[in-house]
Design a protein around this motif. Sequence first.
Motif, short mmCIF file in Angstrom:
data_model
loop_
_atom_site.label_atom_id
_atom_site.label_comp_id
_atom_site.label_asym_id
_atom_site.label_seq_id
_atom_site.Cartn_x
_atom_site.Cartn_y
_atom_site.Cartn_z
N GLN A 70 80.98 65.98 56.42
CA GLN A 70 80.20 66.24 55.21
C GLN A 70 79.36 65.01 54.85
OE1 GLN A 70 82.46 68.78 52.14
NE2 GLN A 70 84.11 67.70 53.20
N PRO A 71 78.45 64.61 55.71
CA PRO A 71 77.67 63.40 55.46
C PRO A 71 76.73 63.51 54.26
CG PRO A 71 76.76 64.62 57.32
CD PRO A 71 78.07 65.27 56.98
N GLN A 72 76.57 64.71 53.72
CA GLN A 72 75.69 64.86 52.57
C GLN A 72 76.18 64.09 51.34
OE1 GLN A 72 77.63 67.24 53.85
NE2 GLN A 72 78.34 68.73 52.31
N TRP A 73 77.46 63.71 51.34
CA TRP A 73 77.99 62.98 50.18
C TRP A 73 77.76 61.47 50.28
CZ3 TRP A 73 77.89 66.84 47.44
CH2 TRP A 73 78.55 68.02 47.71
N ILE A 74 77.29 60.98 51.40
CA ILE A 74 77.11 59.53 51.56
C ILE A 74 76.14 58.94 50.54
CG2 ILE A 74 76.29 57.73 53.15
CD1 ILE A 74 77.53 59.34 55.44
N PRO A 75 74.98 59.56 50.27
CA PRO A 75 74.10 59.00 49.23
C PRO A 75 74.79 58.91 47.86
CG PRO A 75 72.90 60.58 50.56
CD PRO A 75 74.35 60.69 50.97
N TYR A 76 75.63 59.89 47.57
CA TYR A 76 76.37 59.82 46.30
C TYR A 76 77.24 58.57 46.24
CZ TYR A 76 80.23 60.48 43.10
OH TYR A 76 81.18 60.26 42.13
N TYR A 77 78.00 58.31 47.31
CA TYR A 77 78.92 57.17 47.28
C TYR A 77 78.16 55.84 47.28
CZ TYR A 77 82.90 60.24 47.72
OH TYR A 77 83.84 61.19 47.46
N ALA A 78 77.00 55.80 47.92
CA ALA A 78 76.18 54.59 47.86
C ALA A 78 75.73 54.33 46.42
CB ALA A 78 74.97 54.73 48.78
N ALA A 79 75.27 55.38 45.73
CA ALA A 79 74.85 55.23 44.34
C ALA A 79 76.04 54.89 43.45
CB ALA A 79 74.18 56.51 43.86
N PHE A 80 77.17 55.54 43.72
CA PHE A 80 78.38 55.26 42.95
C PHE A 80 78.74 53.78 43.01
CE2 PHE A 80 82.91 54.37 43.35
CZ PHE A 80 83.40 54.83 42.15
N GLY A 81 78.82 53.23 44.22
CA GLY A 81 79.20 51.83 44.37
C GLY A 81 78.20 50.90 43.70
N TRP A 82 76.92 51.10 43.97
CA TRP A 82 75.89 50.20 43.43
C TRP A 82 75.89 50.19 41.90
CZ3 TRP A 82 72.89 46.31 44.87
CH2 TRP A 82 71.84 45.95 44.02
N PHE A 83 75.84 51.37 41.30
CA PHE A 83 75.68 51.42 39.84
C PHE A 83 76.99 51.13 39.11
CE2 PHE A 83 71.88 53.84 41.11
CZ PHE A 83 70.94 53.06 40.44
N ASN A 84 78.14 51.32 39.77
CA ASN A 84 79.37 50.84 39.17
C ASN A 84 79.34 49.32 39.01
OD1 ASN A 84 82.31 52.34 38.74
ND2 ASN A 84 80.77 53.65 39.72
N TYR A 85 78.79 48.64 40.01
CA TYR A 85 78.72 47.18 39.91
C TYR A 85 77.67 46.74 38.89
CZ TYR A 85 82.14 46.31 43.51
OH TYR A 85 83.32 46.24 44.22
N VAL A 86 76.60 47.50 38.75
CA VAL A 86 75.65 47.20 37.68
C VAL A 86 76.35 47.29 36.32
CG1 VAL A 86 73.56 48.00 36.48
CG2 VAL A 86 73.63 47.93 38.99
N GLY A 87 77.11 48.37 36.12
CA GLY A 87 77.86 48.52 34.89
C GLY A 87 78.93 47.46 34.72
N LEU A 88 79.58 47.10 35.83
CA LEU A 88 80.63 46.08 35.77
C LEU A 88 80.07 44.74 35.29
CD1 LEU A 88 83.40 45.70 38.43
CD2 LEU A 88 82.41 43.70 37.34
N VAL A 89 78.91 44.36 35.79
CA VAL A 89 78.27 43.12 35.34
C VAL A 89 77.97 43.19 33.84
CG1 VAL A 89 76.22 41.67 35.55
CG2 VAL A 89 77.36 42.52 37.61
N ARG A 90 77.48 44.32 33.40
CA ARG A 90 77.21 44.49 31.96
C ARG A 90 78.47 44.33 31.14
NH1 ARG A 90 73.18 49.81 31.94
NH2 ARG A 90 71.45 48.84 33.12
N GLY A 91 79.57 44.90 31.65
CA GLY A 91 80.83 44.78 30.93
C GLY A 91 81.34 43.35 30.90
N LEU A 92 81.06 42.60 31.93
CA LEU A 92 81.50 41.20 31.97
C LEU A 92 80.73 40.30 31.00
CD1 LEU A 92 81.89 40.59 35.81
CD2 LEU A 92 83.72 40.48 34.10
N VAL A 93 79.45 40.57 30.83
CA VAL A 93 78.62 39.66 30.04
C VAL A 93 78.48 40.07 28.59
CG1 VAL A 93 77.34 38.98 32.08
CG2 VAL A 93 76.46 40.82 30.66
N ARG A 94 78.83 41.30 28.25
CA ARG A 94 78.68 41.74 26.84
C ARG A 94 79.98 41.62 26.08
NH1 ARG A 94 75.02 47.26 27.63
NH2 ARG A 94 73.14 46.22 28.42
#
Length: 273
Positions: free
Chosen positions: A249-273
């Motif tokens: 089911q390779p169709q889910w790979i873009p989802y997991y790429a976005a999941f990982g990237w934007f989780n870390y964007v949010g994580l950085v926000r949580g660290l600095v706020r």
Amino acid sequence: MTHPAPTVRDVTAVVPVRDGEQLLPGCLTALRQAGVGGIVVVDGLSRDRSREIAAEYGAVVISDEGKGLPHARTVGAAAATTRWVLLVDCDVVFPPGALAGLLEEFAGQDYTALQAGLKSVGGPGYWGRALAQHHRTGRSRQWFGLVATVFERDDLARIGFDDSFVSGEDIELRWRLRAAGLRTGVSQRVLVEHRFAGDDFAFALDQFLMDGSGLGRMVRKHGRRGLRLLVLPLAAAVRGVAISLLTGQPQWIPYYAAFGWFNYVGLVRGLVR
């Protein structure tokens, strides 16, 4: 000490909602059919008909004054008049007999808090189906949370929530419960339907950013102990990609790429706020 076995009538359901008019009727219909002793809907300054719908179902309707989900659950539980409370997100539907089964398991195994197992559904669009697929296959489905969880009301009031968490309050509470030697769990016998409100990338993005922000806030609060949480988005993304490939089911790979990237964007926000 083992809990006395509560009946469904001994339970008040606490349902936080914000702009949930599409999901709220299904949630409240199921709770009414289950026979709960009461329903408290805590409105988060909704701009739709959520408050009116809750009143139509006979719920007590109060406001969290825009202070967020942890505060909503706190004031909702405080408004309950029964010994036990059931924290229920508005995107959850209890099937017939599920609540009685959850209460039986809760009392019989001496839990401080017990969550129902989740059967996530989404779609028909890509992002809604991907979110559901992730929740059904990810390890987090076995983690204690608050979307369909029974507590004794006095225990919940005593333990409380950290209102500084906009997201991740379930992880923070789980850590404190375990540190206090209190037992939590996720039912292996009782499943409820967990429905995603959104089906587009904007909804998924909001989920990713909020989850990441909660992890960042946990690291800020717990310091060295919380550092292990930094690897969670990467580990989940890698695992998701691997499962996608192994199951054809390779169709889910873009989802997991976005999941990982934007989780870390949010994580950085949580660290600095």
